[in-house]
Enzyme design. Sequence first.
Site, short mmCIF file in Angstrom:
data_model
loop_
_atom_site.label_atom_id
_atom_site.label_comp_id
_atom_site.label_asym_id
_atom_site.label_seq_id
_atom_site.Cartn_x
_atom_site.Cartn_y
_atom_site.Cartn_z
N ALA A 1 0.86 -1.18 0.00
CA ALA A 1 0.00 0.00 0.00
C ALA A 1 0.90 1.23 0.00
CB ALA A 1 -0.89 -0.01 1.23
N GLY B 1 0.48 -5.03 0.78
CA GLY B 1 -0.73 -5.08 -0.04
C GLY B 1 -0.52 -5.80 -1.36
N GLU C 1 -0.95 -9.35 -0.58
CA GLU C 1 -2.38 -9.53 -0.32
C GLU C 1 -3.18 -9.57 -1.62
OE1 GLU C 1 -2.14 -6.25 2.46
OE2 GLU C 1 -2.77 -7.54 4.10
N GLU D 1 4.52 -5.05 7.24
CA GLU D 1 3.72 -4.03 7.93
C GLU D 1 4.23 -3.70 9.32
OE1 GLU D 1 2.50 -6.42 6.06
OE2 GLU D 1 0.93 -5.61 4.76
#
Length: 262
Positions: free
Chosen positions: A68, A113, A116, A136
């Site tokens: 992200a 992300g 993911e 993260e």
Amino acid sequence: MKDFKNVLLEAEDGIATLTINRPKSLNALNSDTLTEIGEALDVVKNNEDAVKVLIITGSGEKAFVAGADISQMRDMNPIEASELSKLAHNSFGKIEDLKQFTIAAVNGYCLGGGLELASSCDIRVISSKAKFGQPEVTLGIIPGFGGTQRLTRLVGRGKAKEMIATGTMIDAKEAYRVGIAEEVAEPEELINKATEIAKTIMKNGLIGVGMAKYVIDRAADLPLDTAIDFETQMWSQTFATEDQTEGMTAFLEKRHANFTNK
Ligand code: CO8
């Protein structure tokens, strides 16, 4: 198929390719990109006749998706974080809900992300140079786009906890060993390998492919007897299709099946 700012959506011979296209930021996912991913998936969903298999990849040689977008996230409050997470869940959920089979072609860094996103695809074909991680906790947060759940379902609790708690990267060989990837290819062969798999799938009855994907995903977390009942119901429905008649007739006539996906 449709023009976007942060992603490219192209289709050829029944295979659509969705490319995350922010190479200067290593294809990091900001909210605009997540929104466009969702919109592109709607185009794929609404074009089942033209698109049989979807490949998702990243632009440039370096990254699939490096996570992200940290520059967008740094000053977010919990409500904004929750909104961003919901946006990603909405888009990634659409990948699983597609009837079409999805292949992540992981061409480089696949972090946070990005992992993911790749974990939301049906299978992952990866470059031998790709690197994987859920970093993260190195940023003071936890995975928020499904990483604690989808990665755990791929590799099991121990490996997921190890990757998430250390935040360190693993290479392609290790990703293949632990079950993140189904195939490893040399970088220059990556898209060819993904396309080859897509073409093999497209020779089959695609109602069956979509149904099998649906049963696997929807029943995976049910008790076994309930899941088996669900499989039986879906299996019996395939006998209402022209593909079932054609597939079995072709076998008995010793010829290749010509599926019409009806
Ligand atoms: N976000 C924003 N920009 C990024 C990101 C990112 N995730 N990753 C790389 N970039 C940018 C860099 O800032 C740099 O920009 P600039 O050229 O303007 O300085 C450019 O991309 C190139 O990156 P580097 O110079 O760092 O390239 P290196 O080859 O030195 O390093 C790495 C490559 C190792 C991939 C490094 O860029 C890196 O560690 N990136 C961050 C990886 C990361 O921590 N990802 C996880 C992000 S958190 C996340 O994904 C959580 C998802 C759930 C959130 C839920 C919220 C609600």
